[in-house]
Design an enzyme around this catalytic site. Sequence first.
Site, mmCIF file in Angstrom:
data_model
loop_
_atom_site.group_PDB
_atom_site.id
_atom_site.type_symbol
_atom_site.label_atom_id
_atom_site.label_comp_id
_atom_site.label_asym_id
_atom_site.label_seq_id
_atom_site.Cartn_x
_atom_site.Cartn_y
_atom_site.Cartn_z
ATOM 1 N N ASP A 98 0.871 -1.173 0.000
ATOM 2 C CA ASP A 98 0.000 0.000 0.000
ATOM 3 C C ASP A 98 0.912 1.227 0.000
ATOM 4 O O ASP A 98 1.586 1.511 0.998
ATOM 5 C CB ASP A 98 -0.892 -0.013 1.242
ATOM 6 C CG ASP A 98 -1.860 1.166 1.295
ATOM 7 O OD1 ASP A 98 -1.687 2.117 0.518
ATOM 8 O OD2 ASP A 98 -2.781 1.118 2.145
ATOM 9 N N HIS A 99 0.918 1.970 -1.116
ATOM 10 C CA HIS A 99 1.868 3.065 -1.267
ATOM 11 C C HIS A 99 1.584 4.228 -0.310
ATOM 12 O O HIS A 99 2.433 5.113 -0.124
ATOM 13 C CB HIS A 99 1.868 3.573 -2.712
ATOM 14 C CG HIS A 99 3.215 4.018 -3.186
ATOM 15 N ND1 HIS A 99 4.106 4.711 -2.400
ATOM 16 C CD2 HIS A 99 3.831 3.859 -4.390
ATOM 17 C CE1 HIS A 99 5.195 4.967 -3.078
ATOM 18 N NE2 HIS A 99 5.073 4.448 -4.291
ATOM 19 N N ARG A 100 0.427 4.254 0.309
ATOM 20 C CA ARG A 100 0.138 5.292 1.291
ATOM 21 C C ARG A 100 0.937 5.076 2.576
ATOM 22 O O ARG A 100 1.147 6.004 3.349
ATOM 23 C CB ARG A 100 -1.363 5.296 1.628
ATOM 24 C CG ARG A 100 -2.274 5.599 0.455
ATOM 25 C CD ARG A 100 -3.735 5.390 0.835
ATOM 26 N NE ARG A 100 -4.005 4.012 1.251
ATOM 27 C CZ ARG A 100 -5.195 3.586 1.645
ATOM 28 N NH1 ARG A 100 -6.231 4.424 1.677
ATOM 29 N NH2 ARG A 100 -5.364 2.320 2.004
#
Length: 432
Positions: free
Chosen positions: A404-406
Amino acid sequence: MPITIEMPKLSDTMTEGTLLRWVKKVGDTVAVGDVLAEVETDKATMEMEAFDEGTLSEVYVGDGQTVQVGQKLALLLGDGEAKPAESKSGSPVSKQSDVQKKPDTEKKASQTKQPEPVPASQPLKPAEAESGVRVKASPLARKVAAELGVQLQTLPGSGPGGRIVRDDVLSAHENRSQTVPQAPKPAAPATPAAIPPLAVSQEDIKIQLGGMRRTIAARLLEAKTTIPHFYLQADVDAEPLVQLRQQLNTANEAAGLPKFTVNDFILKATAVTAAHVPKANASFAGDTIVQYGSVQLACAVAIDDGLVTPVIRDAQAKSLSQISAEIKDLAAKARSKKLKPEQYQGGTLTVSNLGSYGVDQFFAIINPPQSLILSVGAILKKPVVNAAGAIVPGQRIVFGLSCDHRVVDGAIGAQFLAELKRLLETPALMLV
């Protein structure tokens, strides 16, 4: 005071449940802790226990019916209590009087009455309705049996407690089709070009989504459309891991101890890696990132109805032997649908291993609210280039990491894979 029993919320995502079977019958005495019924949630089949004592006076929901969380299921009366004159829940499905034997004249009179509609999830076969004998079968098995014309009364059940499941029905239908005498084939025409193409006709089967499959569909759609996935991949030398496993299993076999699987080592290495790279053991929470203090390691387990992810608690603090024993126990409970909510909720990252199915490599979808899922392929024998530059036989395993790039940037994901690779290629490090 009469106590109303309602459909409990047995998992964090549960909105409805299917009451598979009443264990207690109308008129039975109920004690605190007694199992009242078996309920299928979106995650597992669970036993619904009583929190009060008394006598089961009325049942409002029949076997196989799906109801919303909080809906009234039954009525429990204490000693000397009388049931209410009028129930706001509607007429019960069964009463004490229903289980008593009726006189022949009453039976004949009842046969002239219009039969009550049967829920779509639990169609009864004519023979079953006439005999009054309840066949233990899942809602899906009943639906498939009705579509294929299979009599449930004649089938042995392979499910829990002898319950008939879909595979039993399909197997019976296939066996029946094979025993039907085939008509002799007509002689082929002299001109091959004149032979019309054979039309293969097979009946389509519509399978009603169960609670678990509906939840999987909704959560994975949400995950894929709302989580910004990115993917990393690493090729790991599996030779040291294979050799260490052989040595330990030889010693375990001599001592009469259980053997280790490759997945045991991968789970152990993942737990240690998550502890060494804590920024990867985290989740996105709106305006904050939650970085977890311990590793709650989830492992994907395939079952008939879909996929569940039982959780090894505080995995970073457990030995290889403890992880091995715990995941075997959890997987067995998952396949028999006996997992409790605390055994599959609250994972912080997940391992999904398809190596035993012969899959070389893949990337799994993140299980929210987690930010990582590790995908494990099969160990493959292939030619590799050694440190001296020579081509030699080797064993390799490919790991895929969905992030999850967040929460997890590329550098953090790369650190995670690098640490995992280091531990697996020098597996003694994870044991100290």
